[in-house]
Design a protein around this motif. Structure first.
Motif, PDB file in Angstrom:
ATOM      1  N   PRO A  95       0.807  -1.219   0.000  1.00 38.95           N
ATOM      2  CA  PRO A  95       0.000   0.000   0.000  1.00 38.95           C
ATOM      3  C   PRO A  95       0.843   1.273   0.000  1.00 38.95           C
ATOM      4  O   PRO A  95       0.306   2.367  -0.153  1.00 38.95           O
ATOM      5  CB  PRO A  95      -0.821  -0.119   1.285  1.00 38.95           C
ATOM      6  N   GLY A  96       2.142   1.141   0.129  1.00 38.99           N
ATOM      7  CA  GLY A  96       3.023   2.301   0.144  1.00 38.99           C
ATOM      8  C   GLY A  96       3.087   3.035  -1.176  1.00 38.99           C
ATOM      9  O   GLY A  96       3.629   4.142  -1.249  1.00 38.99           O
ATOM     10  N   LYS A  97       2.517   2.469  -2.229  1.00 39.04           N
ATOM     11  CA  LYS A  97       2.481   3.139  -3.528  1.00 39.04           C
ATOM     12  C   LYS A  97       1.383   4.203  -3.599  1.00 39.04           C
ATOM     13  O   LYS A  97       1.334   4.986  -4.534  1.00 39.04           O
ATOM     14  CB  LYS A  97       2.287   2.102  -4.642  1.00 39.04           C
ATOM     15  N   PHE A  98       0.503   4.218  -2.582  1.00 34.68           N
ATOM     16  CA  PHE A  98      -0.627   5.156  -2.538  1.00 34.68           C
ATOM     17  C   PHE A  98      -0.130   6.588  -2.722  1.00 34.68           C
ATOM     18  O   PHE A  98       0.786   7.027  -2.042  1.00 34.68           O
ATOM     19  CB  PHE A  98      -1.341   5.009  -1.194  1.00 34.68           C
ATOM     20  N   GLN A  99      -0.759   7.313  -3.656  1.00 35.48           N
ATOM     21  CA  GLN A  99      -0.322   8.677  -3.959  1.00 35.48           C
ATOM     22  C   GLN A  99      -1.349   9.744  -3.586  1.00 35.48           C
ATOM     23  O   GLN A  99      -1.236  10.875  -4.008  1.00 35.48           O
ATOM     24  CB  GLN A  99       0.015   8.810  -5.449  1.00 35.48           C
ATOM     25  N   GLY A 100      -2.318   9.370  -2.812  1.00 38.55           N
ATOM     26  CA  GLY A 100      -3.328  10.351  -2.437  1.00 38.55           C
ATOM     27  C   GLY A 100      -3.094  10.885  -1.049  1.00 38.55           C
ATOM     28  O   GLY A 100      -2.114  10.562  -0.386  1.00 38.55           O
TER      29      GLY A 100
END
Length: 165
Positions: free
Chosen positions: A62-67
């Motif tokens: 989930p570390g790819k989350f960009q929000g």
């Protein structure tokens, strides 16, 4: 929130709008679960529709989350096949591992927690002509959907609403 300015995603504009609109129909106390977080586009669409719902995103990374994460949003680093949700679910969006076995396990593990009138939706169901999406359609088509109604959904999304008693 401008749905076109969200992180890059395979979600079409119609799919983004549909996710936003489904979330908007939910109570502020709703529990929304997204399996597959990636850059966060689907979660942010749900947030755009409902500013108060609890949103849980489950992903191996989930570390790819960009929000922008808010207090009512939890990103869980977990294998969706092994993670369990303790709460009753109002809306479940499945867009993680597209293999038939994983999608079948997610259906088996998560749909019992969906409330009457709640929704489960699958992304990439309609793109089964693409080899990496074929497992989604195969698993969904083999599942027992008695007690559920098919909902209209755009493009590659297949959605079901649990019938009430």
């Amino acid at each position: 929130m401008d749905l076109l300015r969200l992180p890059k995603s395979a979600l079409t504009l119609k799919e983004r709008e549909w996710l936003r609109d489904q979330a908007a129909l939910l109570d502020e106390s709703a529990i929304v679960v997204h399996i597959g977080v990636d850059l966060g586009t689907s979660l942010l669409c749900s947030r755009a529709g409902n500013a108060e719902a609890a949103i849980i995103g489950i992903d191996l990374n989930p570390g790819k989350f960009q929000g922008e994460q808010d207090a009512m949003m939890a990103l869980v680093e977990a294998d969706s096949r092994q993670y369990t949700i303790e709460e009753a679910i109002d809306f479940l969006f499945i867009d993680g591992d597209h293999s038939e076995g994983t999608v079948a396990t997610e259906i088996e593990n998560y749909t019992p927690a969906i409330l009457e009138g709640g929704i489960v939706a699958f992304h990439d169901y309609g793109w089964s002509h693409l080899r990496w999406c074929a497992g989604v359609k195969a698993a969904v088509d083999r599942a027992d959907w008695s007690g559920w109604d098919i909902l209209p959904a755009p493009d590659s999304i297949r959605a079901y609403r649990r019938k009430g008693s």
